[in-house]
Design a protein around this motif. Sequence first.
Motif, PDB file in Angstrom:
ATOM      1  N   GLU A 101       0.809  -1.192   0.000  1.00 20.36           N
ATOM      2  CA  GLU A 101       0.000   0.000   0.000  1.00 20.36           C
ATOM      3  C   GLU A 101       0.842   1.240   0.000  1.00 20.36           C
ATOM      4  O   GLU A 101       1.996   1.247   0.350  1.00 20.36           O
ATOM      5  N   ASN A 102       0.183   2.301  -0.361  1.00 26.07           N
ATOM      6  CA  ASN A 102       0.857   3.558  -0.484  1.00 26.07           C
ATOM      7  C   ASN A 102       0.065   4.552   0.342  1.00 26.07           C
ATOM      8  O   ASN A 102      -1.134   4.664   0.216  1.00 26.07           O
ATOM      9  N   VAL A 103       0.759   5.214   1.244  1.00 24.56           N
ATOM     10  CA  VAL A 103       0.084   6.211   2.063  1.00 24.56           C
ATOM     11  C   VAL A 103       0.331   7.558   1.421  1.00 24.56           C
ATOM     12  O   VAL A 103       1.434   7.853   1.005  1.00 24.56           O
ATOM     13  N   ASN A 104      -0.693   8.361   1.325  1.00 25.36           N
ATOM     14  CA  ASN A 104      -0.482   9.703   0.795  1.00 25.36           C
ATOM     15  C   ASN A 104       0.514  10.419   1.683  1.00 25.36           C
ATOM     16  O   ASN A 104       0.435  10.352   2.893  1.00 25.36           O
ATOM     17  N   SER A 105       1.432  11.136   1.062  1.00 29.29           N
ATOM     18  CA  SER A 105       2.429  11.837   1.868  1.00 29.29           C
ATOM     19  C   SER A 105       1.742  12.906   2.712  1.00 29.29           C
ATOM     20  O   SER A 105       2.167  13.221   3.800  1.00 29.29           O
ATOM     21  N   GLY A 106       0.679  13.458   2.212  1.00 29.16           N
ATOM     22  CA  GLY A 106      -0.137  14.371   2.996  1.00 29.16           C
ATOM     23  C   GLY A 106      -1.559  13.958   2.763  1.00 29.16           C
ATOM     24  O   GLY A 106      -1.801  13.058   1.972  1.00 29.16           O
ATOM     25  N   PRO A 107      -2.499  14.626   3.434  1.00 27.96           N
ATOM     26  CA  PRO A 107      -3.880  14.282   3.138  1.00 27.96           C
ATOM     27  C   PRO A 107      -4.174  14.473   1.650  1.00 27.96           C
ATOM     28  O   PRO A 107      -3.534  15.251   0.978  1.00 27.96           O
ATOM     29  N   LEU A 108      -5.132  13.726   1.231  1.00 27.89           N
ATOM     30  CA  LEU A 108      -5.484  13.707  -0.186  1.00 27.89           C
ATOM     31  C   LEU A 108      -6.010  15.066  -0.628  1.00 27.89           C
ATOM     32  O   LEU A 108      -7.036  15.516  -0.184  1.00 27.89           O
ATOM     33  N   ARG A 109      -5.273  15.738  -1.475  1.00 24.09           N
ATOM     34  CA  ARG A 109      -5.736  17.052  -1.916  1.00 24.09           C
ATOM     35  C   ARG A 109      -5.939  17.120  -3.423  1.00 24.09           C
ATOM     36  O   ARG A 109      -6.561  18.006  -3.938  1.00 24.09           O
ATOM     37  N   SER A 110      -5.327  16.185  -4.124  1.00 24.43           N
ATOM     38  CA  SER A 110      -5.479  16.240  -5.564  1.00 24.43           C
ATOM     39  C   SER A 110      -5.715  14.829  -6.084  1.00 24.43           C
ATOM     40  O   SER A 110      -5.573  13.865  -5.353  1.00 24.43           O
ATOM     41  N   GLY A 111      -6.056  14.741  -7.346  1.00 25.91           N
ATOM     42  CA  GLY A 111      -6.309  13.422  -7.919  1.00 25.91           C
ATOM     43  C   GLY A 111      -7.751  13.021  -7.714  1.00 25.91           C
ATOM     44  O   GLY A 111      -8.491  13.673  -6.981  1.00 25.91           O
ATOM     45  N   THR A 112      -8.130  11.956  -8.383  1.00 26.14           N
ATOM     46  CA  THR A 112      -9.519  11.513  -8.313  1.00 26.14           C
ATOM     47  C   THR A 112      -9.752  10.687  -7.063  1.00 26.14           C
ATOM     48  O   THR A 112      -8.968   9.814  -6.732  1.00 26.14           O
ATOM     49  N   VAL A 113     -10.825  11.005  -6.385  1.00 26.35           N
ATOM     50  CA  VAL A 113     -11.192  10.251  -5.200  1.00 26.35           C
ATOM     51  C   VAL A 113     -12.213   9.184  -5.607  1.00 26.35           C
ATOM     52  O   VAL A 113     -13.263   9.501  -6.167  1.00 26.35           O
ATOM     53  N   GLU A 114     -11.864   7.924  -5.338  1.00 24.88           N
ATOM     54  CA  GLU A 114     -12.753   6.817  -5.713  1.00 24.88           C
ATOM     55  C   GLU A 114     -13.646   6.464  -4.531  1.00 24.88           C
ATOM     56  O   GLU A 114     -13.142   6.141  -3.457  1.00 24.88           O
ATOM     57  N   ILE A 115     -14.927   6.539  -4.748  1.00 27.53           N
ATOM     58  CA  ILE A 115     -15.858   6.227  -3.667  1.00 27.53           C
ATOM     59  C   ILE A 115     -16.802   5.106  -4.098  1.00 27.53           C
ATOM     60  O   ILE A 115     -17.326   5.135  -5.204  1.00 27.53           O
ATOM     61  N   LEU A 116     -16.962   4.137  -3.212  1.00 26.96           N
ATOM     62  CA  LEU A 116     -17.945   3.095  -3.483  1.00 26.96           C
ATOM     63  C   LEU A 116     -19.208   3.419  -2.686  1.00 26.96           C
ATOM     64  O   LEU A 116     -19.178   3.487  -1.456  1.00 26.96           O
ATOM     65  N   LEU A 117     -20.303   3.645  -3.416  1.00 26.40           N
ATOM     66  CA  LEU A 117     -21.586   3.920  -2.775  1.00 26.40           C
ATOM     67  C   LEU A 117     -22.436   2.651  -2.859  1.00 26.40           C
ATOM     68  O   LEU A 117     -22.704   2.148  -3.950  1.00 26.40           O
ATOM     69  N   VAL A 118     -22.819   2.143  -1.713  1.00 28.54           N
ATOM     70  CA  VAL A 118     -23.644   0.939  -1.673  1.00 28.54           C
ATOM     71  C   VAL A 118     -25.045   1.374  -1.267  1.00 28.54           C
ATOM     72  O   VAL A 118     -25.315   1.676  -0.099  1.00 28.54           O
ATOM     73  N   GLU A 119     -25.919   1.443  -2.253  1.00 26.44           N
ATOM     74  CA  GLU A 119     -27.233   2.067  -2.060  1.00 26.44           C
ATOM     75  C   GLU A 119     -28.222   1.479  -3.059  1.00 26.44           C
ATOM     76  O   GLU A 119     -27.940   1.458  -4.251  1.00 26.44           O
ATOM     77  N   ASP A 120     -29.364   1.023  -2.558  1.00 31.39           N
ATOM     78  CA  ASP A 120     -30.327   0.401  -3.473  1.00 31.39           C
ATOM     79  C   ASP A 120     -31.462   1.335  -3.885  1.00 31.39           C
ATOM     80  O   ASP A 120     -32.247   0.991  -4.765  1.00 31.39           O
TER      81      ASP A 120
END
Lengths: 157, 147
Positions: A5-24
């Motif tokens: 795994e790779n830890v962001n050197s700082g909090p995530l500020r750039s790049g695409t954030v991938e979110i999984l939404l589990v919702e029916d």
Amino acid sequence: MDGKENVNSGPLRSGTVEILLVEDNPGDVRLTKEAFKECGHVFRLHVVDDGVKAMLFLRRQAPYAAAPTPHMVLLDLNLPKKDGKTVLAEIKKDKDLRRIPVIILTTSKAEEDILRTYDLHANCYLTKPVELEKFITMIRSLEEFWFSFVHILNEKE
Amino acid sequence: MDKEFGMPIEILLVEDNPGDARLTQEAFKEGKITNNLHVVQDGVEALAFLRKEGAYQNMPRPDIVLLDLNLPKKDGREVLSEMKQDLVLKRIPVVILTTSKAEEDILKTYNLHANCYVTKPVELEEFLAVIKSIENFWLTFVKLPPK
């Protein structure tokens, strides 16, 4: 997963954030998409509508072999096939998946749901407001906290 | 929930740096959400507070814990590990609030079921922004576990 795994050197500020939404509920999916569109980060919302698909997505099993590891899971509780609590328990028991923040996003305000999900190591519990405005305000607060200040792990490409 | 009935939110801050503790206190005092911030300076005191032992007998159970990692006597990782293995304490959300950006700390604390990991910025304004964001998210929108 190979566990590297790779830890962001700082909090995530750039790049695409991938979110999984589990919702029916299609209405809630639309509402959530709208709310995230209002945000400053670039989000890619992946939507699955039951708990079985959620686990297949997270484990990259067919038909989700090419799925990214999400930075966050937004999890409804009342879901077909496998309910949210079971999904949560499986994620938090899995040594490859348990580091992914799981945010409960539900209409349930039942004390037992809140207690049970915290006991199962949900990262936090949010209830869905009915009005769009309030929903957007909540998602903005979530975005600011989790994606400007929190260190999140993401897997190496 | 507490905030809907106007009950103050009880926060336990585990922090051995007096400057950081004061800043955090000031920031929460200015916030909109009524809260009581309790400060302890080491890991042994933190667990005594949470278990209402000794001098902490009459203290409320915190709604949320802000936990530094490098602490005297018992460090934050051990406090977190003990909390998350305790049937009663494990449901209390723990926000790691530390200067450490070490990968192994981030990995380890998430593995131990920290609810989230936040680093303390050195600069005052950024520090205040972090506390404000914690207030705005955790104290305003999150449903904390009922007592």
